[in-house]
Structure formats: C-alpha cells, structure tokens
Design a protein around this motif. Structure first.
Motif, PDB file in Angstrom:
ATOM      1  N   CYS A 139       2.930  -6.247   8.112  1.00 14.32           N
ATOM      2  CA  CYS A 139       1.815  -5.425   8.613  1.00 14.32           C
ATOM      3  C   CYS A 139       0.581  -5.560   7.745  1.00 14.32           C
ATOM      4  N   GLU A 140      -0.531  -5.764   8.395  1.00  7.30           N
ATOM      5  CA  GLU A 140      -1.811  -5.786   7.672  1.00  7.30           C
ATOM      6  C   GLU A 140      -2.265  -4.350   7.407  1.00  7.30           C
ATOM      7  N   GLU A 141      -2.066  -3.491   8.406  1.00  6.89           N
ATOM      8  CA  GLU A 141      -2.462  -2.087   8.245  1.00  6.89           C
ATOM      9  C   GLU A 141      -1.376  -1.192   8.823  1.00  6.89           C
ATOM     10  N   ARG A 142      -1.541   0.108   8.587  1.00  9.71           N
ATOM     11  CA  ARG A 142      -0.511   1.046   9.030  1.00  9.71           C
ATOM     12  C   ARG A 142      -0.215   0.874  10.523  1.00  9.71           C
ATOM     13  N   ASP A 143       1.039   0.597  10.815  1.00 14.60           N
ATOM     14  CA  ASP A 143       1.454   0.329  12.188  1.00 14.60           C
ATOM     15  C   ASP A 143       2.428   1.419  12.629  1.00 14.60           C
TER      16      ASP A 143
ATOM     17  N   TRP B 276       1.305   3.734   2.028  1.00 11.19           N
ATOM     18  CA  TRP B 276       2.019   4.060   3.282  1.00 11.19           C
ATOM     19  C   TRP B 276       3.246   3.175   3.456  1.00 11.19           C
ATOM     20  N   GLN B 277       3.148   1.922   2.991  1.00 17.30           N
ATOM     21  CA  GLN B 277       4.299   1.008   3.112  1.00 17.30           C
ATOM     22  C   GLN B 277       5.435   1.456   2.196  1.00 17.30           C
TER      23      GLN B 277
ATOM     24  N   GLU C 197       0.875  -1.176   0.000  1.00 18.33           N
ATOM     25  CA  GLU C 197       0.000   0.000   0.000  1.00 18.33           C
ATOM     26  C   GLU C 197       0.912   1.226   0.000  1.00 18.33           C
TER      27      GLU C 197
ATOM     28  N   ASN D 292       6.245  -5.731   5.331  1.00 23.05           N
ATOM     29  CA  ASN D 292       5.399  -6.742   4.698  1.00 23.05           C
ATOM     30  C   ASN D 292       4.557  -7.504   5.725  1.00 23.05           C
TER      31      ASN D 292
ATOM     32  N   LYS E 234      -1.843  11.149  12.773  1.00 21.26           N
ATOM     33  CA  LYS E 234      -3.103  11.177  12.011  1.00 21.26           C
ATOM     34  C   LYS E 234      -3.502  12.626  11.702  1.00 21.26           C
TER      35      LYS E 234
END
Length: 196
Positions: free
Chosen positions: A167-171, A15-16, A13, A165, A62
C-alpha cells in the motif's frame, strides 16, 4: 530468534504498524476467549473484543474519536494474573492481553515501531512457550527454526506484512479484508479455534 521482519517494519507508516499489531492481536484473541470460557469470565472476552473493534474502527473510520486511555483502563482490569491460576492456558491469555495493551499504548503515545516489534515477538513467544511446555524442555534457536508451528507463525506475520507493504497510502478496503480474513478463520497463533 531474530525475525528479519522487524527491520522492515521501520519503513512502515504508523497506520501500517497499527494494522500489523491489530492483526496479531486478532490472532491472539481466541487464546483469551478460551481462557475466559474455561474460567467463566465471558464478559472479559467481550471487553477485549470491543476494544479491538474500536482499534479497527480507528483505522478505518475517518475522524473516529475514541478515548484509548479509557479503553486501556478497561483492559487492565481484565488481564489475568498468572499467579491466580494453575493451568497453562493463563499464559497465552495474558500474552493476548499484553499484546492489546501494547497496541493501545502505541496509539496513545504515537510511537508504533517499538510496539509493533514487541507484539511480533510476543506472538512468536507464545508459540514457543506452548511448544516448550508440551515438550517439557527448552528449544534451541535451530530447533525453533525447524518447527512447523514457529514457521507457521512467521509465515502469517510475513503475509500480513506483505499485504500492508503493497500500500502506498492507507487502504481501508485492505485493512477491513485483513480483519475479516483473520476473524473468519478464528484460529489463534497457537491453533486455538473459536466459533464467531
């Protein structure tokens, strides 16, 4: 030289990819920092560092509202011109600036994959240019594969990729730990070390 990581970045994504680029810029920063020390332009190193800090903020806070067009203008004003200097240090310094400029373009345009691949190549190319300059010869692809320095560069890129890789979502925790780890080491992709 083909880097299989580039194919994998397609699945990331945005962000990654931005975090991957910021991590590589963090590793290139000491090259610019040293150049600024040598040429007595400490202020320029601060500008680079502040911009990079804003990218990390954008990734971790955020709703952070940052004018990246404005930051790009500030960066462009401090990019060294290769023709103005007659020592090799200007090359990795300019590469570091180019990397950060690509990162800002990616955020502004919202197109992160192409830029992530570019910065990955650029960071690797900086390592190659140092090797070739020191040896005063060009390296074949096979020789590059067998070099400790290029291997180390690819290892770091893979380590950053693997961390992201997972991470499922932004960490935010992971992003901050990546930043802090690279800053803590303070060692660039070509082995330049700075005190923070």
């Amino acid at each position: 030289m083909r880097n299989p990581i580039h194919k994998r970045l397609e699945k990331f994504e945005s962000w990654q990819n931005i975090t991957f680029m910021a991590a590589l810029c963090e590793r290139m920063y000491p090259n610019f920092h040293l150049f600024c020390q040598v040429t007595k332009q400490a202020e320029n190193a601060k500008i680079y560092h502040n911009i990079l800090n804003l990218v990390w903020e954008y990734l971790t806070v955020k709703g952070a509202n940052i004018n990246f067009e404005n930051q790009l203008e500030k960066l462009e004003a401090v990019i060294p011109d290769l023709n103005d200097y007659d020592f090799f240090g200007v090359v990795p310094a300019a590469d570091a600036c180019e990397g950060l400029a690509e990162l800002l373009h990616a955020i502004i345009a919202g197109d992160t994959l192409e830029q992530a691949i570019k910065i990955s190549r650029l960071s690797f190319q900086t390592v190659v240019s140092v090797l070739e300059t020191q040896s005063d010869r060009e390296f074949s692809e096979q020789q590059l594969k067998e070099c400790e320095e290029t291997e180390a560069e690819l290892d770091v890129q893979w380590a950053i990729y693997r961390a992201l890789n997972e991470c499922e979502e932004r960490d935010v925790e992971l992003i901050l730990s990546l930043k802090n780890e690279l800053r803590g080491e303070g060692i660039s992709n070509i082995g330049i070390e700075i005190e923070r």
